[in-house]
Motif scaffolding. Structure first.
Motif, PDB file in Angstrom:
ATOM      1  N   LEU A 314      32.536  44.898  51.900  1.00  0.00           N
ATOM      2  CA  LEU A 314      31.963  44.039  51.075  1.00  0.00           C
ATOM      3  C   LEU A 314      31.334  43.181  51.821  1.00  0.00           C
ATOM      4  O   LEU A 314      31.767  42.535  52.727  1.00  0.00           O
ATOM      5  N   GLY A 316      28.451  41.320  49.976  1.00  0.00           N
ATOM      6  CA  GLY A 316      27.620  40.309  48.863  1.00  0.00           C
ATOM      7  C   GLY A 316      26.208  41.182  48.471  1.00  0.00           C
ATOM      8  O   GLY A 316      25.695  41.080  47.662  1.00  0.00           O
ATOM      9  N   SER A 318      24.826  44.934  46.642  1.00  0.00           N
ATOM     10  CA  SER A 318      25.611  46.076  45.766  1.00  0.00           C
ATOM     11  C   SER A 318      25.761  47.173  46.637  1.00  0.00           C
ATOM     12  O   SER A 318      26.688  48.162  46.131  1.00  0.00           O
ATOM     13  N   GLY A 321      29.222  46.811  48.386  1.00  0.00           N
ATOM     14  CA  GLY A 321      30.525  46.707  47.271  1.00  0.00           C
ATOM     15  C   GLY A 321      30.484  47.753  46.464  1.00  0.00           C
ATOM     16  O   GLY A 321      31.194  47.887  45.431  1.00  0.00           O
ATOM     17  N   GLN A 325      33.306  48.393  43.741  1.00  0.00           N
ATOM     18  CA  GLN A 325      32.993  48.138  42.247  1.00  0.00           C
ATOM     19  C   GLN A 325      33.438  49.226  41.335  1.00  0.00           C
ATOM     20  O   GLN A 325      33.944  49.397  40.410  1.00  0.00           O
ATOM     21  N   ALA A 347      34.851  34.923  51.594  1.00  0.00           N
ATOM     22  CA  ALA A 347      33.856  35.474  51.057  1.00  0.00           C
ATOM     23  C   ALA A 347      34.400  36.794  50.279  1.00  0.00           C
ATOM     24  O   ALA A 347      33.996  37.159  49.057  1.00  0.00           O
ATOM     25  N   GLN A 348      35.167  37.680  50.779  1.00  0.00           N
ATOM     26  CA  GLN A 348      35.630  38.982  50.412  1.00  0.00           C
ATOM     27  C   GLN A 348      36.375  38.513  49.059  1.00  0.00           C
ATOM     28  O   GLN A 348      36.383  39.045  48.096  1.00  0.00           O
ATOM     29  N   ARG A 350      36.043  35.994  47.055  1.00  0.00           N
ATOM     30  CA  ARG A 350      35.485  35.650  46.103  1.00  0.00           C
ATOM     31  C   ARG A 350      34.618  36.763  45.350  1.00  0.00           C
ATOM     32  O   ARG A 350      34.459  37.094  44.242  1.00  0.00           O
ATOM     33  N   GLU A 351      34.089  37.701  46.237  1.00  0.00           N
ATOM     34  CA  GLU A 351      33.512  38.866  45.645  1.00  0.00           C
ATOM     35  C   GLU A 351      34.323  39.846  44.903  1.00  0.00           C
ATOM     36  O   GLU A 351      33.756  40.234  43.809  1.00  0.00           O
ATOM     37  N   LEU A 354      34.785  38.389  41.627  1.00  0.00           N
ATOM     38  CA  LEU A 354      33.597  38.451  40.823  1.00  0.00           C
ATOM     39  C   LEU A 354      33.725  40.065  40.164  1.00  0.00           C
ATOM     40  O   LEU A 354      33.262  40.036  38.977  1.00  0.00           O
TER      41      LEU A 354
END
Ligand code: C2E
Ligand code: CA
Ligand code: CA
Length: 395
Positions: A314, A316, A318, A321, A325, A347-348, A350-351, A354
């Motif tokens: 990951l 940030g 696409s 991720g 995803q 950061a991981q 948070r991602e 999301l």
């Protein structure tokens, strides 16, 4: 087949991958030929993996990530009929074709000489299975040398404690604390994993039953090795341990790897019994297995654990991720709980939030902790008052 093995070995050496040969034959040398096994073997391996005859036996050649992959295929073949399977593995550039085939033949001999054990055997140099560590490991459970650490699993995004994963350690008298990678695979090979697994479940559920008084929703995750599921008595043992320790089955999550369950009738039957008793099943290291997504919707699975390799990617973007995803989306479609492993940064986390991931585990939140360190994660408060609220006044 000798040529197919040689070609696979040189490809493995070029691409830095291990190569396995599985030699499949009847239970006794010269026994009834395995007619349908040709077809079955072809279905058990990937489309491009060569399958063919070597003398009286059938052989398949695979590129694998770990011995687990080869054992998963062996297990799939073994459930279909009375075969014995010898497995030999070469690291990139390790052996030539003749050596690898000879080792597979020795492993097949070993698999045939086991009266009631697993119907396959992996070629091991004698120094590994008969070495000093193996002898000590056989006694470690009884001598009380095993310990458990507990790593918090938290809810996203707020980081509240949702559960713990029990992780085993061996307090070796001379070598100090050993990590599971140093002894769990050995325990599987020498047949100690059943005892080890029973000890882990008993110890962890005893502790967690106490912690639950302060956090009733606390989940306990326990790792189960594929070898444990080969034991027909496994489900009954788990239920007996929960009964003894007073731990509620609905709060137990058993973590198994994809390879252990996909297409295996025997282990599926065990999982179905456990699942019917309210125990939840998690697929561990999800996305790394030698298996097919096709089975997922049909398995009694409740939780997907996204492998830490995908979390590490990951960044940030696409592309970074993409796999995370896809796995999380699959989890949503199948209404499964999703847990990301190996989360090391804000950061991981948070991602992942999301992307809709439900829970996370990793050094960013907490390292594996001792039982007394974990206490501090539990809500404080007057335990006795709390207990009287939950359980009613004492009579
Ligand atoms: P696993 O099931 O994937 O367990 C998670 C491993 O990731 C643990 O390693 C944990 O310490 C490590 N980890 C946790 N957070 C992070 C992070 O943020 N970054 C990184 N890089 N690593 C993290 P551990 O304790 O060494 O366990 C290794 C493996 O041994 C486990 O992998 C599991 O497959 C096996 N294992 C552990 N305990 C048992 C057990 O009681 N029975 C069985 N059969 N296997 C066990
Ligand atoms: Ca695990
Ligand atoms: Ca894992």
């Amino acid at each position: 087949m000798r040529e197919a093995v040689a070609a696979a070995l040189s490809r493995g050496a070029r691409e830095g991958r291990s190569t396995a040969v599985l030699l499949v034959g009847p239970e006794r040398p010269g026994g009834a030929a395995l007619d349908d096994f040709d077809e079955l073997m072809r279905r058990s391996v990937l489309r491009d993996d060569p399958v063919g005859r070597v003398g009286e036996e059938l052989a398949a050649v695979l590129h694998i990530r770990s011995v687990d992959n080869a054992e998963a295929v062996a297990r799939r073949i073994a459930v279909a009929g009375p075969a014995r399977i010898g497995i030999a593995v070469a690291a990139p550039g390790e052996y030539g074709a003749d050596d690898l085939l000879r080792r597979a033949a020795l492993a097949l001999q070993e698999a045939r000489s086991r009266p009631d054990g697993a119907p396959w055997a992996c070629y091991e140099p004698a120094s590994v299975v008969a070495g000093p560590l193996a002898g000590q490991l056989r006694e470690a459970v009884g001598k009380g040398e095993l310990r458990l650490l507990y790593q918090p699993i938290v809810a996203l995004p707020d980081g509240d404690l949702a559960g713990v994963e029990a992780l085993v350690r061996w307090a070796h008298p001379e070598r100090g604390t050993l990590e599971p990678d140093a002894f769990v695979p050995l325990a599987e090979r020498i047949g100690v994993i059943g005892d080890l697994g029973r000890w882990v479940l008993e110890e962890a559920s005893t502790r967690a039953a106490l912690w639950q008084r302060r956090l009733p929703a606390l989940q306990l995750n326990v790792n189960v090795s594929p070898r444990q599921l080969d034991d027909d008595g496994f489900a009954a043992q788990v239920l007996a341990i929960l009964e003894r320790t007073g731990f509620f089955p609905g709060n137990l999550v058993l973590e198994v790897t994809e390879g252990a369950v996909i297409g295996e009738r025997a282990s599926l039957a065990q999982l179905a019994v456990l699942s019917n008793a309210g125990i939840r099943i998690a697929l561990d290291d999800f996305g790394t297995g030698y298996s097919s997504l096709r089975y997922l919707a049909r398995l009694p699975v409740d939780v997907l654990k996204l492998d830490r390799g995908f979390v590490a990617e990951l960044d940030g973007t696409s592309r970074g991720g993409a796999v995370a995803q896809a796995v999380l989306r699959l989890g949503q479609i199948l209404h499964l709980d999703t847990v990301a492993e190996g989360v090391e940064s804000e950061a991981q986390a948070r991602e992942l939030t999301l992307l809709g991931c439900h829970k996370a585990q990793g050094f960013h939140f907490a390292r594996p902790l001792t039982a007394s360190e974990l206490q501090r994660w539990l809500p404080a408060g007057d335990l006795s008052r709390y207990e009287s609220e939950v359980w009613g006044p004492e009579v």
